[in-house]
Design a protein around this motif. Structure first.
Motif, PDB file in Angstrom:
ATOM      1  N   ARG A   1       0.695  -1.131   0.114  1.00  0.00           N
ATOM      2  CA  ARG A   1      -0.064   0.061  -0.153  1.00  0.00           C
ATOM      3  C   ARG A   1       0.976   1.013   0.093  1.00  0.00           C
ATOM      4  O   ARG A   1       0.375   2.209  -0.762  1.00  0.00           O
ATOM      5  CB  ARG A   1      -0.920   0.056   1.222  1.00  0.00           C
ATOM      6  CG  ARG A   1      -2.114  -0.971   1.043  1.00  0.00           C
ATOM      7  CD  ARG A   1      -3.163  -0.703   2.352  1.00  0.00           C
ATOM      8  NE  ARG A   1      -2.595  -0.677   3.525  1.00  0.00           N
ATOM      9  CZ  ARG A   1      -2.343  -1.529   4.422  1.00  0.00           C
ATOM     10  NH1 ARG A   1      -2.702  -2.729   3.956  1.00  0.00           N
ATOM     11  NH2 ARG A   1      -1.961  -1.319   5.691  1.00  0.00           N
ATOM     12  N   GLN A   2       1.927   1.288   0.955  1.00  0.00           N
ATOM     13  CA  GLN A   2       2.638   2.481   0.997  1.00  0.00           C
ATOM     14  C   GLN A   2       3.314   2.785  -0.228  1.00  0.00           C
ATOM     15  O   GLN A   2       3.617   3.967  -0.646  1.00  0.00           O
ATOM     16  CB  GLN A   2       3.805   2.103   2.140  1.00  0.00           C
ATOM     17  CG  GLN A   2       4.736   3.404   2.187  1.00  0.00           C
ATOM     18  CD  GLN A   2       5.851   3.058   3.300  1.00  0.00           C
ATOM     19  OE1 GLN A   2       6.470   1.898   3.004  1.00  0.00           O
ATOM     20  NE2 GLN A   2       6.212   3.761   4.087  1.00  0.00           N
TER      21      GLN A   2
ATOM     22  N   THR B   1       2.527   1.857  -3.449  1.00  0.00           N
ATOM     23  CA  THR B   1       1.530   1.778  -4.649  1.00  0.00           C
ATOM     24  C   THR B   1       1.973   0.515  -5.537  1.00  0.00           C
ATOM     25  O   THR B   1       1.991   0.723  -6.622  1.00  0.00           O
ATOM     26  CB  THR B   1       1.264   3.033  -5.084  1.00  0.00           C
ATOM     27  OG1 THR B   1       2.250   3.703  -5.456  1.00  0.00           O
ATOM     28  CG2 THR B   1       0.602   3.874  -3.988  1.00  0.00           C
TER      29      THR B   1
ATOM     30  N   GLU C   1       1.290  -2.502  -7.873  1.00  0.00           N
ATOM     31  CA  GLU C   1       0.275  -3.172  -8.510  1.00  0.00           C
ATOM     32  C   GLU C   1       0.449  -4.452  -8.482  1.00  0.00           C
ATOM     33  O   GLU C   1      -0.375  -5.413  -8.582  1.00  0.00           O
ATOM     34  CB  GLU C   1       0.331  -2.414  -9.901  1.00  0.00           C
ATOM     35  CG  GLU C   1      -0.040  -1.035  -9.855  1.00  0.00           C
ATOM     36  CD  GLU C   1      -1.592  -0.813  -9.742  1.00  0.00           C
ATOM     37  OE1 GLU C   1      -2.442  -1.642  -9.713  1.00  0.00           O
ATOM     38  OE2 GLU C   1      -1.918   0.180  -8.805  1.00  0.00           O
TER      39      GLU C   1
ATOM     40  N   ARG D   1      -1.463  -3.643  -4.027  1.00  0.00           N
ATOM     41  CA  ARG D   1      -2.186  -2.811  -3.440  1.00  0.00           C
ATOM     42  C   ARG D   1      -3.765  -3.056  -3.264  1.00  0.00           C
ATOM     43  O   ARG D   1      -4.411  -2.647  -2.273  1.00  0.00           O
ATOM     44  CB  ARG D   1      -1.859  -1.346  -3.428  1.00  0.00           C
ATOM     45  CG  ARG D   1      -2.221  -0.972  -4.720  1.00  0.00           C
ATOM     46  CD  ARG D   1      -1.938   0.402  -5.338  1.00  0.00           C
ATOM     47  NE  ARG D   1      -2.518   0.811  -6.709  1.00  0.00           N
ATOM     48  CZ  ARG D   1      -3.277   1.760  -6.694  1.00  0.00           C
ATOM     49  NH1 ARG D   1      -3.966   2.124  -5.578  1.00  0.00           N
ATOM     50  NH2 ARG D   1      -3.724   2.209  -7.884  1.00  0.00           N
ATOM     51  N   HIS D   2      -4.211  -3.815  -4.180  1.00  0.00           N
ATOM     52  CA  HIS D   2      -5.424  -4.282  -4.465  1.00  0.00           C
ATOM     53  C   HIS D   2      -5.976  -5.446  -3.667  1.00  0.00           C
ATOM     54  O   HIS D   2      -7.314  -5.817  -3.660  1.00  0.00           O
ATOM     55  CB  HIS D   2      -5.961  -4.467  -6.079  1.00  0.00           C
ATOM     56  CG  HIS D   2      -5.564  -3.247  -6.643  1.00  0.00           C
ATOM     57  ND1 HIS D   2      -6.372  -2.118  -6.509  1.00  0.00           N
ATOM     58  CD2 HIS D   2      -4.525  -2.989  -7.438  1.00  0.00           C
ATOM     59  CE1 HIS D   2      -5.638  -1.106  -7.497  1.00  0.00           C
ATOM     60  NE2 HIS D   2      -4.675  -1.682  -8.054  1.00  0.00           N
TER      61      HIS D   2
ATOM     62  N   SER E   1      -0.523  -5.695 -13.103  1.00  0.00           N
ATOM     63  CA  SER E   1      -1.529  -5.317 -12.109  1.00  0.00           C
ATOM     64  C   SER E   1      -2.103  -6.444 -11.583  1.00  0.00           C
ATOM     65  O   SER E   1      -2.910  -7.063 -12.668  1.00  0.00           O
ATOM     66  CB  SER E   1      -2.389  -4.022 -12.743  1.00  0.00           C
ATOM     67  OG  SER E   1      -3.246  -3.748 -11.348  1.00  0.00           O
TER      68      SER E   1
END
Length: 133
Positions: A23-24, A26, A28, A70-71, A112
């Motif tokens: 997350r930090q 980003t 994919e 991050r998803h 991604s």
């Protein structure tokens, strides 16, 4: 592909820290290339079980594998106790580092990874976007 190498410290949560990194930064799409270390507590979802199983003691991480984004990420772990007996399953939050976790992550810049509902399984499953070319 490029890589990220890191070390987690005692009492850090293995899954929470991995999810924080993607997350930090980003990220994919990435995968766990290697991980060695130890746990003092492990929270796993075993095959075909709906409730987590919690283990306390001293465990060596003998394998950690997973796809990261991050998803949403998906990890499996195998760990051994002091007799060498090994157990593995789906990594959940609540896996606390005992002494260390030394981890190398491979970041896949042309992909991604997303999690989308799959009617056939009833779960959010991996959908890959992009190509390795």
């Amino acid at each position: 592909m490029h890589s990220i190498a890191l070390r987690l410290n005692p009492q850090q949560d293995l899954k929470a820290e991995l999810d924080y990194i993607v997350r930090q930064r980003t990220i994919e799409a990435a995968c766990i290339l290697t991980c060695v270390g130890s746990l003092s507590k492990a929270t796993l979802r075993l095959a075909n079980q709906s409730q987590p199983s919690i283990y306390k003691g001293r465990f060596e991480i003998v394998s950690l594998t997973g796809v990261m984004s991050r998803h949403g990420s998906h990890y499996h772990i195998a760990m051994a106790d002091k007799t060498g007996q090994t157990i593995g399953g789906h990594l959940l939050e609540g896996c606390l580092i005992y002494t260390t976790a030394e981890i190398v992550i491979g970041v896949l810049p042309n992909f991604s990874f997303k999690r989308e509902f799959d009617e056939a399984t009833g779960y959010n499953e991996l959908v890959v976007y992009g190509s390795g070319e």
